[in-house]
Structure formats: structure tokens, C-alpha cells
Design an enzyme around this catalytic site. Sequence first.
Site, PDB file in Angstrom:
ATOM      1  CG  ASP A  71      31.233  38.105  55.645  1.00 29.81           C
ATOM      2  OD1 ASP A  71      30.781  38.917  54.814  1.00 29.81           O
ATOM      3  OD2 ASP A  71      31.105  36.881  55.517  1.00 29.81           O
TER       4      ASP A  71
ATOM      5  CG  HIS B 162      20.240  37.333  54.990  1.00 29.50           C
ATOM      6  ND1 HIS B 162      20.065  38.096  53.860  1.00 29.50           N
ATOM      7  CD2 HIS B 162      21.479  36.794  54.875  1.00 29.50           C
ATOM      8  CE1 HIS B 162      21.135  38.033  53.103  1.00 29.50           C
ATOM      9  NE2 HIS B 162      22.009  37.245  53.693  1.00 29.50           N
TER      10      HIS B 162
END
Length: 167
Positions: free
Chosen positions: A110, A114
Site C-alpha cells: 500500500d 506524500h
Amino acid sequence: GEYAQAHGHRGICSESEWKQIERDLQLVKETGVKYHVCHISTKESVALIRKARAEGLDVTCETAPHYLTMNDSMLQEDGRFKMNPPIRSEDREALIAGILDGTIGMIATDHAPHSAEEKSRGLEKSLMGVVGLETAFPILYTKLVKTGVLSLEKLIELMHTNPRNRF
């Protein structure tokens, strides 16, 4: 979960995950399609998938390292801990049981990184996502293999062999 309640955060209820799976499994029964569920994080999801597999449905699923090694008591007011689905209370025990009995056949990273700015807004306002590619194997090896929960061979099967065979 307990952490969200204690710190005044809007939580993401487990029903938002398992109710969709419940609906999808009914469609699998009706249509006979193959079905794969990504990023399961709840004990209810494990139970539904276990039951579907026992009924002979062609269903597979995966979970992620953070759901197997963390619970919400480990959270901090830091954007690094914000992911979707969220880290839950004690569902990780059900997830580990699902791996051990074959209900959960895969572990995926996953990987959703960011920028530092996007993750620096605290738990509530940061974007959802976690760096996982670089840390998945080391954390799973340390927390599950070295502690005797899984063999190294089983971990490789979960991270490599089973996904390759399914997809």
C-alpha cells in the site's frame, strides 16, 4: 476506534470496509466471478472472506504490514499515522489469524507516499497514505518472522508467490 474517540477525531468505522465486502460477496455468489479484496483491516472482513472461501467462492485478499504490526494505541498526532483504512484497535489479531489459516493469502505494501508538507499537518489534516515499499519486508521480518509468528518462507509466499500466482 479508541484513539479517534479519545482525541476527538472523526473516525472511519469498520462497517465502511466490511459492508462493501459483504455486498460484493453476494454479487460473487450470483455471478461466479473471481474477486480480490485490497487492504483489509477489520476482523469482520476476515470473517466474511473466510466464510466465502469455505463456501467455495474464488475470493482472495490482502492486508498491509501496518495492519499486522500496529494498533491504534501506537498512534500519535502525526500525519505519518494517517492511512486508509485506518489503523484499528485490536483487529490485527484477527488479521494474523487470517494469515495463519490461509484466509488472507497476500501482504501488499500500500505504498502511497506524500511530500513532507502533505504529511506535516497532523493526524486530522494530513493526506492519507504511508511509505511502505522500503519498510514492508524489514518490519514484517522483525515483527513476525523473528518472533516466530511466521516462517521466512511463509512471508515470501505472502509477499511474492501468492500475488504472482493470483495475478
